[in-house]
Motif scaffolding. Sequence first.
Motif, PDB file in Angstrom:
ATOM      1  N   UNK A 250      16.149   9.526   0.875  1.00 12.08           N
ATOM      2  CA  UNK A 250      15.520  10.739   0.362  1.00 12.08           C
ATOM      3  C   UNK A 250      14.109  10.380  -0.113  1.00 12.08           C
ATOM      4  N   UNK A 251      13.187  10.393   0.835  1.00  6.49           N
ATOM      5  CA  UNK A 251      11.817   9.952   0.563  1.00  6.49           C
ATOM      6  C   UNK A 251      11.152  10.776  -0.537  1.00  6.49           C
ATOM      7  N   UNK A 252      11.332  12.108  -0.475  1.00  5.86           N
ATOM      8  CA  UNK A 252      10.690  12.979  -1.458  1.00  5.86           C
ATOM      9  C   UNK A 252      11.224  12.697  -2.859  1.00  5.86           C
ATOM     10  N   UNK A 253      12.521  12.494  -2.970  1.00  9.20           N
ATOM     11  CA  UNK A 253      13.137  12.238  -4.269  1.00  9.20           C
ATOM     12  C   UNK A 253      12.576  10.963  -4.896  1.00  9.20           C
ATOM     13  N   UNK A 254      12.406   9.941  -4.069  1.00  7.76           N
ATOM     14  CA  UNK A 254      11.891   8.658  -4.571  1.00  7.76           C
ATOM     15  C   UNK A 254      10.427   8.794  -4.985  1.00  7.76           C
ATOM     16  N   UNK A 255       9.620   9.490  -4.165  1.00  9.16           N
ATOM     17  CA  UNK A 255       8.203   9.690  -4.511  1.00  9.16           C
ATOM     18  C   UNK A 255       8.075  10.456  -5.826  1.00  9.16           C
ATOM     19  N   UNK A 256       8.849  11.522  -5.955  1.00 10.69           N
ATOM     20  CA  UNK A 256       8.794  12.335  -7.175  1.00 10.69           C
ATOM     21  C   UNK A 256       9.232  11.512  -8.387  1.00 10.69           C
ATOM     22  N   UNK A 305      -7.178   5.253 -16.888  1.00 12.15           N
ATOM     23  CA  UNK A 305      -7.813   5.506 -15.591  1.00 12.15           C
ATOM     24  C   UNK A 305      -6.892   5.102 -14.446  1.00 12.15           C
ATOM     25  N   UNK A 306      -6.235   3.951 -14.604  1.00 14.61           N
ATOM     26  CA  UNK A 306      -5.319   3.452 -13.580  1.00 14.61           C
ATOM     27  C   UNK A 306      -4.164   4.424 -13.369  1.00 14.61           C
ATOM     28  N   UNK A 307      -3.571   4.899 -14.451  1.00 15.06           N
ATOM     29  CA  UNK A 307      -2.422   5.810 -14.358  1.00 15.06           C
ATOM     30  C   UNK A 307      -2.832   7.131 -13.705  1.00 15.06           C
ATOM     31  N   UNK A 308      -4.036   7.605 -13.991  1.00 14.48           N
ATOM     32  CA  UNK A 308      -4.536   8.838 -13.352  1.00 14.48           C
ATOM     33  C   UNK A 308      -4.641   8.658 -11.838  1.00 14.48           C
ATOM     34  N   UNK A 309      -5.169   7.510 -11.433  1.00 17.26           N
ATOM     35  CA  UNK A 309      -5.311   7.238  -9.998  1.00 17.26           C
ATOM     36  C   UNK A 309      -3.946   7.069  -9.321  1.00 17.26           C
ATOM     37  N   UNK A 310      -3.023   6.437 -10.008  1.00 20.02           N
ATOM     38  CA  UNK A 310      -1.685   6.218  -9.448  1.00 20.02           C
ATOM     39  C   UNK A 310      -0.944   7.543  -9.255  1.00 20.02           C
ATOM     40  N   UNK A 311      -1.073   8.446 -10.204  1.00 18.86           N
ATOM     41  CA  UNK A 311      -0.455   9.776 -10.068  1.00 18.86           C
ATOM     42  C   UNK A 311      -1.074  10.526  -8.888  1.00 18.86           C
ATOM     43  N   UNK A 312      -2.384  10.380  -8.720  1.00 20.00           N
ATOM     44  CA  UNK A 312      -3.084  11.046  -7.618  1.00 20.00           C
ATOM     45  C   UNK A 312      -2.590  10.525  -6.268  1.00 20.00           C
ATOM     46  N   UNK A 313      -2.387   9.210  -6.155  1.00 18.40           N
ATOM     47  CA  UNK A 313      -1.876   8.603  -4.908  1.00 18.40           C
ATOM     48  C   UNK A 313      -0.495   9.154  -4.573  1.00 18.40           C
ATOM     49  N   UNK A 319       2.218  15.379  -0.570  1.00 20.62           N
ATOM     50  CA  UNK A 319       1.681  16.470   0.264  1.00 20.62           C
ATOM     51  C   UNK A 319       1.739  16.117   1.749  1.00 20.62           C
ATOM     52  N   UNK A 320       1.389  14.874   2.085  1.00 19.76           N
ATOM     53  CA  UNK A 320       1.395  14.447   3.489  1.00 19.76           C
ATOM     54  C   UNK A 320       2.790  14.531   4.091  1.00 19.76           C
ATOM     55  N   UNK A 321       3.778  14.036   3.341  1.00 20.83           N
ATOM     56  CA  UNK A 321       5.157  14.033   3.858  1.00 20.83           C
ATOM     57  C   UNK A 321       5.694  15.453   3.989  1.00 20.83           C
ATOM     58  N   UNK A 322       5.293  16.330   3.070  1.00 13.19           N
ATOM     59  CA  UNK A 322       5.739  17.731   3.112  1.00 13.19           C
ATOM     60  C   UNK A 322       5.122  18.490   4.281  1.00 13.19           C
ATOM     61  N   UNK A 323       3.865  18.180   4.590  1.00  9.85           N
ATOM     62  CA  UNK A 323       3.109  19.034   5.521  1.00  9.85           C
ATOM     63  C   UNK A 323       2.921  18.470   6.926  1.00  9.85           C
ATOM     64  N   UNK A 324       3.477  17.295   7.213  1.00  7.40           N
ATOM     65  CA  UNK A 324       3.287  16.738   8.553  1.00  7.40           C
ATOM     66  C   UNK A 324       4.541  16.007   9.031  1.00  7.40           C
ATOM     67  N   UNK A 325       4.505  15.633  10.297  1.00  9.67           N
ATOM     68  CA  UNK A 325       5.667  14.953  10.898  1.00  9.67           C
ATOM     69  C   UNK A 325       5.422  13.451  11.035  1.00  9.67           C
ATOM     70  N   UNK A 326       4.623  12.896  10.145  1.00  8.33           N
ATOM     71  CA  UNK A 326       4.317  11.463  10.181  1.00  8.33           C
ATOM     72  C   UNK A 326       5.551  10.638   9.830  1.00  8.33           C
ATOM     73  N   UNK A 327       5.502   9.366  10.125  1.00  2.00           N
ATOM     74  CA  UNK A 327       6.601   8.457   9.792  1.00  2.00           C
ATOM     75  C   UNK A 327       6.665   8.272   8.269  1.00  2.00           C
ATOM     76  N   UNK A 328       7.745   8.731   7.678  1.00  2.44           N
ATOM     77  CA  UNK A 328       7.855   8.729   6.219  1.00  2.44           C
ATOM     78  C   UNK A 328       7.885   7.309   5.648  1.00  2.44           C
ATOM     79  N   UNK A 329       8.599   6.426   6.333  1.00  2.00           N
ATOM     80  CA  UNK A 329       8.705   5.038   5.859  1.00  2.00           C
ATOM     81  C   UNK A 329       7.317   4.380   5.812  1.00  2.00           C
TER      82      UNK A 329
END
Length: 344
Positions: A250-256, A305-313, A319-329
């Motif tokens: 569950x890629x989305x669950x892990x990212x979240x 600053x680091x934590x802000x950038x990490x949340x942004x990543x 968004x990429x995994x939700x909106x495209x058919x790219x390789x999730x892994x």
Amino acid sequence: MINIENLENEIKKGVIDNSYIFCGLDEQLIKEGIELIKSKVVEPGFEDLNYIKLDGSTTTFDEIMNACETIPFMGEKKVVLVYRANFLKDKTDSTDKKTYGEMSTYLKDMPSYTVLIMYYLFNDKRETPKKNRKLITLGKNCKIVHSEKLKKDKYYKKVEEVFKNQGKEIGKNELRYFSEKVQNNFDIIKREVDKLINYTYGREIQKNDIDKLIPNKSEDDIFDLVDFIAQKKIENAIDLMDELLFKADQHMLIIVSIENHFKRLYEVKVLMLNGKKLDQIVSYLKLHPYVCEKTMAQCNRFSIKQLQQLMKICLETERKIKSSSIDKQTEMELMLFKTFMVNK
């Protein structure tokens, strides 16, 4: 290579080797295995003379050799223990490499009256003896004992003994629930049992008590992953990410989950920078004190600053995994590499 159970069987049969190397995550289990050997080899009352302990993080080869060469006093054999022998780790500095080389040669011709025992602790749960080239080499002249996780029934029984030794009874269902939820490491288990006993003083332990005090193992995995990111341990982070995806595809669950962890770190970091103490942060964020304490310690590894950038990543990857058919892994591995590029 053997495990603790094999060692117990050998000792019962009177089989004692000339030298042993213990390794694993659980220092308490390792110490119990060492005690089995010591109690069989060293005569009662002569421990001070025939049981020598050396700190492996500071001792030298000459000190180890001298301890081994000294003849036992009023007994046939002696035990020399080198604890936390970090020169046995796979990757070390030049000094430890030298000590390892000297020990490798010395183990081939140990005095028969000495039982040399060395141990070191794994860095994390993904480390194994088979990945350590030094152990494979030393195993030709030394018995390697891997302190593995206990089998379920034996594990439950040993956890129950921890409660009994503290004078506390726990129901069978609660015991199993606690045992499955807590990290399988008896140094940690003893601390968690102590907390649980203090929390439930004067009454029976209930499942909701365990839920309040013991974090879910999945939360522990996310915590470990973020720690690897903080320490820039790329291989460890990728291995753990692969393990998480294998257990739950569950890629989305892990990212979240990762994103939420960074958010929590950010919240705690802001409060810490505003001078808030542990009890104030616990009250403000409704966290358990133990969880809050661990989170505050991890916060020290990151800047705002680091934590802000990490949340942004994390958000960009989501968004990429939700909106495209790219390789999730591949996208998640790319996310990890991006986190390693973020500097304080």
